[in-house]
Design an enzyme around this catalytic site. Sequence first.
Site, mmCIF file in Angstrom:
data_model
loop_
_atom_site.group_PDB
_atom_site.id
_atom_site.type_symbol
_atom_site.label_atom_id
_atom_site.label_comp_id
_atom_site.label_asym_id
_atom_site.label_seq_id
_atom_site.Cartn_x
_atom_site.Cartn_y
_atom_site.Cartn_z
ATOM 1 N N THR A 289 5.967 25.085 -43.069
ATOM 2 C CA THR A 289 6.977 26.044 -42.614
ATOM 3 C C THR A 289 8.236 25.962 -43.472
ATOM 4 O O THR A 289 8.591 24.898 -43.978
ATOM 5 C CB THR A 289 7.350 25.814 -41.132
ATOM 6 O OG1 THR A 289 8.128 24.620 -41.019
ATOM 7 C CG2 THR A 289 6.121 25.726 -40.254
ATOM 8 N N ASP B 25 12.781 28.893 -38.980
ATOM 9 C CA ASP B 25 14.133 28.334 -38.909
ATOM 10 C C ASP B 25 14.150 27.566 -37.598
ATOM 11 O O ASP B 25 13.957 28.157 -36.530
ATOM 12 C CB ASP B 25 15.156 29.479 -38.903
ATOM 13 C CG ASP B 25 16.594 28.963 -38.827
ATOM 14 O OD1 ASP B 25 16.820 27.904 -38.207
ATOM 15 O OD2 ASP B 25 17.481 29.637 -39.368
ATOM 16 N N ASN C 195 11.261 17.372 -39.863
ATOM 17 C CA ASN C 195 11.901 16.949 -41.113
ATOM 18 C C ASN C 195 13.124 17.800 -41.453
ATOM 19 O O ASN C 195 14.068 17.301 -42.057
ATOM 20 C CB ASN C 195 10.852 17.047 -42.243
ATOM 21 C CG ASN C 195 11.487 17.097 -43.612
ATOM 22 O OD1 ASN C 195 11.973 16.095 -44.116
ATOM 23 N ND2 ASN C 195 11.516 18.292 -44.219
ATOM 24 N N SER D 192 14.734 10.683 -39.223
ATOM 25 C CA SER D 192 16.115 10.295 -38.949
ATOM 26 C C SER D 192 16.737 9.914 -40.286
ATOM 27 O O SER D 192 16.616 10.646 -41.273
ATOM 28 C CB SER D 192 16.112 9.141 -37.935
ATOM 29 O OG SER D 192 17.396 8.642 -37.726
ATOM 30 N N TYR E 46 27.030 13.918 -39.026
ATOM 31 C CA TYR E 46 25.623 13.795 -39.452
ATOM 32 C C TYR E 46 24.956 12.639 -38.718
ATOM 33 O O TYR E 46 23.870 12.790 -38.143
ATOM 34 C CB TYR E 46 25.567 13.576 -40.967
ATOM 35 C CG TYR E 46 24.176 13.276 -41.496
ATOM 36 C CD1 TYR E 46 23.184 14.257 -41.505
ATOM 37 C CD2 TYR E 46 23.847 12.020 -41.995
ATOM 38 C CE1 TYR E 46 21.913 13.989 -41.990
ATOM 39 C CE2 TYR E 46 22.581 11.740 -42.486
ATOM 40 C CZ TYR E 46 21.614 12.736 -42.479
ATOM 41 O OH TYR E 46 20.356 12.462 -42.963
ATOM 42 N N LYS F 137 21.673 12.037 -35.905
ATOM 43 C CA LYS F 137 20.535 11.130 -36.121
ATOM 44 C C LYS F 137 20.496 10.027 -35.067
ATOM 45 O O LYS F 137 19.417 9.634 -34.624
ATOM 46 C CB LYS F 137 20.592 10.547 -37.538
ATOM 47 C CG LYS F 137 20.500 11.596 -38.660
ATOM 48 C CD LYS F 137 19.168 12.350 -38.652
ATOM 49 C CE LYS F 137 19.008 13.216 -39.906
ATOM 50 N NZ LYS F 137 17.739 13.983 -39.926
ATOM 51 N N THR G 86 16.133 14.192 -53.317
ATOM 52 C CA THR G 86 15.759 15.501 -52.770
ATOM 53 C C THR G 86 16.949 16.431 -53.030
ATOM 54 O O THR G 86 17.860 16.074 -53.779
ATOM 55 C CB THR G 86 15.512 15.373 -51.252
ATOM 56 O OG1 THR G 86 16.782 15.060 -50.633
ATOM 57 C CG2 THR G 86 14.529 14.260 -50.939
HETATM 58 N N1 LIG Z 1 17.355 12.576 -49.133
HETATM 59 C C1 LIG Z 1 17.884 11.588 -48.496
HETATM 60 O O1 LIG Z 1 18.495 10.718 -49.119
HETATM 61 C C2 LIG Z 1 17.745 11.477 -47.012
HETATM 62 C C3 LIG Z 1 18.057 10.259 -46.412
HETATM 63 C C4 LIG Z 1 17.907 10.126 -45.043
HETATM 64 C C5 LIG Z 1 17.423 11.179 -44.293
HETATM 65 N N2 LIG Z 1 17.140 12.362 -44.895
HETATM 66 C C6 LIG Z 1 16.620 13.448 -44.046
HETATM 67 O O2 LIG Z 1 15.479 14.004 -44.641
HETATM 68 C C7 LIG Z 1 15.260 15.313 -44.097
HETATM 69 C C8 LIG Z 1 14.864 16.258 -45.210
HETATM 70 O O3 LIG Z 1 15.905 16.365 -46.140
HETATM 71 P P1 LIG Z 1 15.663 16.183 -47.691
HETATM 72 O O4 LIG Z 1 16.333 14.927 -48.092
HETATM 73 O O5 LIG Z 1 14.252 16.385 -48.033
HETATM 74 O O6 LIG Z 1 16.604 17.357 -48.275
HETATM 75 P P2 LIG Z 1 16.268 18.839 -48.831
HETATM 76 O O7 LIG Z 1 15.449 18.731 -50.071
HETATM 77 O O8 LIG Z 1 17.567 19.517 -48.895
HETATM 78 O O9 LIG Z 1 15.360 19.464 -47.701
HETATM 79 C C9 LIG Z 1 15.906 19.901 -46.482
HETATM 80 C C10 LIG Z 1 14.889 20.793 -45.815
HETATM 81 O O10 LIG Z 1 15.365 21.153 -44.513
HETATM 82 C C11 LIG Z 1 15.264 22.563 -44.417
HETATM 83 N N3 LIG Z 1 16.182 23.131 -43.437
HETATM 84 C C12 LIG Z 1 17.523 22.998 -43.341
HETATM 85 N N4 LIG Z 1 17.978 23.705 -42.284
HETATM 86 C C13 LIG Z 1 16.893 24.292 -41.704
HETATM 87 C C14 LIG Z 1 16.678 25.126 -40.588
HETATM 88 N N5 LIG Z 1 17.689 25.561 -39.815
HETATM 89 N N6 LIG Z 1 15.408 25.503 -40.283
HETATM 90 C C15 LIG Z 1 14.369 25.104 -41.039
HETATM 91 N N7 LIG Z 1 14.493 24.333 -42.128
HETATM 92 C C16 LIG Z 1 15.740 23.931 -42.442
HETATM 93 C C17 LIG Z 1 15.533 23.073 -45.815
HETATM 94 O O11 LIG Z 1 15.115 24.416 -45.915
HETATM 95 P P3 LIG Z 1 15.761 25.462 -46.976
HETATM 96 O O12 LIG Z 1 14.995 25.249 -48.257
HETATM 97 O O13 LIG Z 1 15.526 26.798 -46.365
HETATM 98 O O14 LIG Z 1 17.216 25.132 -47.111
HETATM 99 C C18 LIG Z 1 14.668 22.095 -46.590
HETATM 100 O O15 LIG Z 1 13.317 22.429 -46.491
HETATM 101 C C19 LIG Z 1 16.553 15.683 -43.381
HETATM 102 O O16 LIG Z 1 16.342 15.597 -41.983
HETATM 103 C C20 LIG Z 1 17.541 14.634 -43.851
HETATM 104 O O17 LIG Z 1 18.539 14.377 -42.896
HETATM 105 C C21 LIG Z 1 17.290 12.526 -46.227
#
Ligand SMILES: NC(=O)c1ccc[n+]([C@@H]2O[C@H](COP(=O)([O-])OP(=O)(O)OC[C@H]3O[C@@H](n4cnc5c(N)ncnc54)[C@H](OP(=O)(O)O)[C@@H]3O)[C@@H](O)[C@H]2O)c1
Length: 225
Positions: A34, A58, A85, A136, A150, A154, A185
């Site tokens: 999705t 969304d 996620n 988380s 943020y 979490k 990411t």
């Molecule tokens: N990267 C890190 O260092 C890190 C560390 C700890 C936790 N996390 C967690 O990992 C998860 C994924 O993030 P990521 O690091 O992979 O970053 P990312 O590459 O920016 O991916 C974020 C994803 O969430 C989607 N998203 C945001 N708002 C949304 C909504 N309202 N409905 C549906 N999808 C939505 C984005 O979709 P779009 O493409 O449409 O924007 C994208 O697919 C998050 O929960 C984040 O808090 C990340």
Amino acid sequence: MNDANVWLITGSSTGFGRSLTEAVLQHGYRVIATARKPEQLDDLVAKYPQTVKAIRLDVTNPQEVRAAIQTAIDTFARIDVVVNNAGFGSLGAIEELSDEAIRRQFDTNLFGALDMMRAVLPVLRQQRSGHILNVSSVGGLVAFGATGIYCATKFALEAISEALAKEVASLGIKVTIIEPGAFRTDFNGRSLAVPDQTIEEYAPVSGEFLKWMEQMDGKQPGDPA
Ligand SMILES: NC(=O)c1ccc[n+]([C@@H]2O[C@H](COP(=O)([O-])OP(=O)(O)OC[C@H]3O[C@@H](n4cnc5c(N)ncnc54)[C@H](OP(=O)(O)O)[C@@H]3O)[C@@H](O)[C@H]2O)c1
């Protein structure tokens, strides 16, 4: 796990969601992938036409949450793993973030995941099996300056996950919390939400932290794949 495994993943467009969707497909499992812009998943649909169904979701839209679950049932007749996620970081000092930005952060990171859990539980209870994975963060365990909102989403996700795990354990349903550190990411880049208005007094904490986050973009130690 067996070949019957059906996954439903939120935020499959980039980052963890994209890497996980690819990994699950490579292992031969079936996925409801999705994204807010499902055309970002066209390459996966072309490569795995039998095992992936890509749809728009969304997570802040309750109708789309329910439609995603229904699509999984209609397409693959079951749901084994749900991955909450989708999320992003709205960073800045507590006083710098607008009420709207705070609510947007909770709507996605917390209420989106919560809505998905509550909507899918009837399916999992009926199956007497299923696994909910909630992404988380290390920020679900500890908060630094400029990460309060943020981290609050979490921390709350952790509490709900811990309680839910206990509620559903006897029903054959598992709940796992994932707590990543810094991974390469889009989190620090296009997904990062910064305050509309900054307050000079917070520059040494909030301003410096945001600068560091932007500098780290693409240089985080973790590889999502
Ligand atoms: N990267 C890190 O260092 C890190 C560390 C700890 C936790 N996390 C967690 O990992 C998860 C994924 O993030 P990521 O690091 O992979 O970053 P990312 O590459 O920016 O991916 C974020 C994803 O969430 C989607 N998203 C945001 N708002 C949304 C909504 N309202 N409905 C549906 N999808 C939505 C984005 O979709 P779009 O493409 O449409 O924007 C994208 O697919 C998050 O929960 C984040 O808090 C990340």
